[in-house]
Design an enzyme around this catalytic site. Structure first.
Site, short mmCIF file in Angstrom:
data_model
loop_
_atom_site.label_atom_id
_atom_site.label_comp_id
_atom_site.label_asym_id
_atom_site.label_seq_id
_atom_site.Cartn_x
_atom_site.Cartn_y
_atom_site.Cartn_z
N LYS A 38 -7.80 -10.68 -34.81
CA LYS A 38 -9.43 -10.73 -35.44
C LYS A 38 -10.18 -10.35 -34.33
O LYS A 38 -10.01 -10.27 -32.91
CB LYS A 38 -9.40 -12.09 -35.84
CG LYS A 38 -9.27 -13.12 -34.80
CD LYS A 38 -9.29 -14.74 -35.25
CE LYS A 38 -9.56 -15.43 -34.18
NZ LYS A 38 -9.05 -16.97 -34.50
N TYR A 264 -34.99 -9.81 -11.53
CA TYR A 264 -36.08 -10.67 -12.35
C TYR A 264 -36.33 -11.87 -11.82
O TYR A 264 -35.17 -12.68 -11.75
CB TYR A 264 -35.78 -10.34 -13.94
CG TYR A 264 -35.92 -9.17 -14.60
CD1 TYR A 264 -37.00 -8.39 -14.65
CD2 TYR A 264 -34.77 -8.85 -15.10
CE1 TYR A 264 -37.34 -7.33 -15.54
CE2 TYR A 264 -34.84 -7.47 -16.05
CZ TYR A 264 -35.99 -6.61 -16.04
OH TYR A 264 -36.00 -5.62 -16.67
C1 LIG Z 1 -8.12 -17.53 -33.91
C2 LIG Z 1 -7.01 -18.30 -34.87
C3 LIG Z 1 -5.62 -18.29 -34.36
C4 LIG Z 1 -5.27 -18.01 -32.94
O1 LIG Z 1 -5.71 -18.55 -31.75
P1 LIG Z 1 -5.63 -18.67 -30.38
O2 LIG Z 1 -6.05 -19.81 -29.97
O3 LIG Z 1 -6.17 -17.32 -29.84
O4 LIG Z 1 -4.04 -18.53 -30.17
C5 LIG Z 1 -4.81 -19.02 -35.05
N1 LIG Z 1 -4.96 -19.42 -36.37
C6 LIG Z 1 -6.15 -19.13 -36.47
C7 LIG Z 1 -6.58 -19.70 -38.24
C8 LIG Z 1 -7.35 -18.62 -36.01
O5 LIG Z 1 -8.67 -18.67 -36.42
#
Ligand SMILES: *Cc1c(COP(=O)(O)O)cnc(C)c1O
Length: 370
Positions: A38, A264
């Site tokens: 994702k 800044y």
């Molecule tokens: C992001 C996510 C994962 C992966 O989590 P990690 O901590 O990056 O391993 C797994 N399941 C769901 C539903 C997620 O949203």
């Protein structure tokens, strides 16, 4: 477009493949791996990493949204893709089906819409049901899941391909994670009793997969660990390899006297005659502003502190006595000889986690793959 600015992220597909294989090895033969890609593979580039994950043995891919799933389908990915996010508006379910993406059902209302669409298309639709066992994000409650499963069991065009939940504390509070595992098992048993046994049962993110065998069921969903980053906020992550390397170059150098203010707000003032280098990256590239006067980068194998505020397009570092020249490579994330900066270091300086550091490296920084 050609790249002119000397700032780039390089992604090691070899390390990524190694991490997928390492996760597969830990899961064992009976447990499948869904590579979570994702948010453009946590900023690493999902289009390039999806085929690498599949070749290294991942059986499925997890994404967050319909857009992310469609993009991967368009890039030629044929493997199962689960949309982990809640789809809304519900009419998006038909788009998911069209692209052969597996939707998540997280409520009764969503299930009713999916059923309507299956009737409209006159075909069965496979989906995963999400149960909220304690994350408090999306999902039907364990009690609600049992009545929803009963409802689904009487609608053969709704094909329960998977049942899953998500751990909220697998990286720290072990006893709550174990409670979530027990709650999830109870729902799985109820599904079994209703004789709509889902093919896939899954609960584990990276932390769960590494820490609780009991959270594996028959599929794990690692994200962070595949990028070589520990889910336990630890710089060191033996047996997994870092994947992302972020480099830039010194584009400007100046010698300044004592009491010279930098950047800044003049939050940094030199305490000695100094040599200050300017790097062509700033918060618009994903260098966290909170790392102002806290972080460091590597130049000529040495740690050079960030001085003054990180600005939109530039960051200044103190290179006094380090013999730095214009054009020298500066490593923001990665290795220079024996020194190493992890996304977790930036996370500490910026009071966040490695996930956010990676996701924040902006589109302005080109990714190269090797
Ligand atoms: C992001 C996510 C994962 C992966 O989590 P990690 O901590 O990056 O391993 C797994 N399941 C769901 C539903 C997620 O949203």
């Amino acid at each position: 477009m050609d790249q002119y600015r000397p700032t780039w992220v390089s992604i090691s597909t070899t390390s990524f493949a190694h991490n997928v294989r390492e996760m597969k090895r830990r899961a064992g033969r009976r447990v499948a791996v869904m590579a979570v890609l994702k948010a453009d593979a946590y900023g690493h580039g999902a289009g390039r990493l999806a085929p690498v994950a599949l070749k290294a043995g991942a059986e499925a891919i997890g994404v967050s949204s319909l857009e992310e799933g469609i993009t991967l389908r368009q890039s030629g990915v044929l493997a199962p893709i689960l949309i982990l996010g809640g789809l809304y508006p519900f009419k998006n379910f038909s788009e998911a089906v069209k692209a052969r993406l597996t939707p998540t059902i997280a409520s009764f209302e969503a299930a009713r819409h999916l059923f309507k669409i299956s009737k409209m298309l006159d075909r069965p639709i496979a989906f995963h049901l999400k149960v909220d066992t304690g994350m408090g994000r999306i999902g039907v409650s364990p009690e609600g899941a049992v009545s929803l499963l009963d409802w689904i069991s009487r609608r053969p065009s709704l094909r329960l391909a998977g049942l899953y939940s998500h751990l909220a504390t697998a990286d720290d509070n072990g006893s709550f994670a174990r409670l979530q595992i027990r709650r999830f098992k109870k729902v799985a048993r109820a599904a079994n009793d209703l004789e709509i046994k889902p093919i896939l049962l899954h609960l584990a993110n990276s932390a769960g997969a590494l820490r609780f065998k009991g959270s594996h069921f028959n599929l794990i969903r690692p994200g962070l660990a595949l990028y070589g980053l520990s889910p336990f906020a630890n710089r060191n992550f033996p047996s997994f390899s870092p994947v992302l390397n972020w480099q830039t170059r010194v584009i400007f150098l100046k010698k300044v006297p004592v009491r010279t203010p930098i950047s800044y707000g003049q939050t940094f003032v030199t305490k000695r005659p100094s040599v200050i280098a300017t790097l062509p990256v700033g918060y618009a590239d994903g260098v966290p502003r909170l790392a102002s006067n806290r972080g460091h980068v590597l130049v000529r194998d040495r740690a050079c502190p960030v001085v003054g505020r990180v600005t939109m397009d530039h960051t200044m570092i103190d290179v006094t006595g380090k013999n730095v020249r214009i054009g020298d490579k500066a490593t923001l994330i990665g290795k220079q000889h024996r020194s190493f900066i992890s996304a977790w270091d930036w996370a500490r300086w910026a009071e966040t986690n490695a996930y956010e550091i990676c996701c924040q490296i902006s589109k302005r920084v080109p990714r190269t793959f090797e």
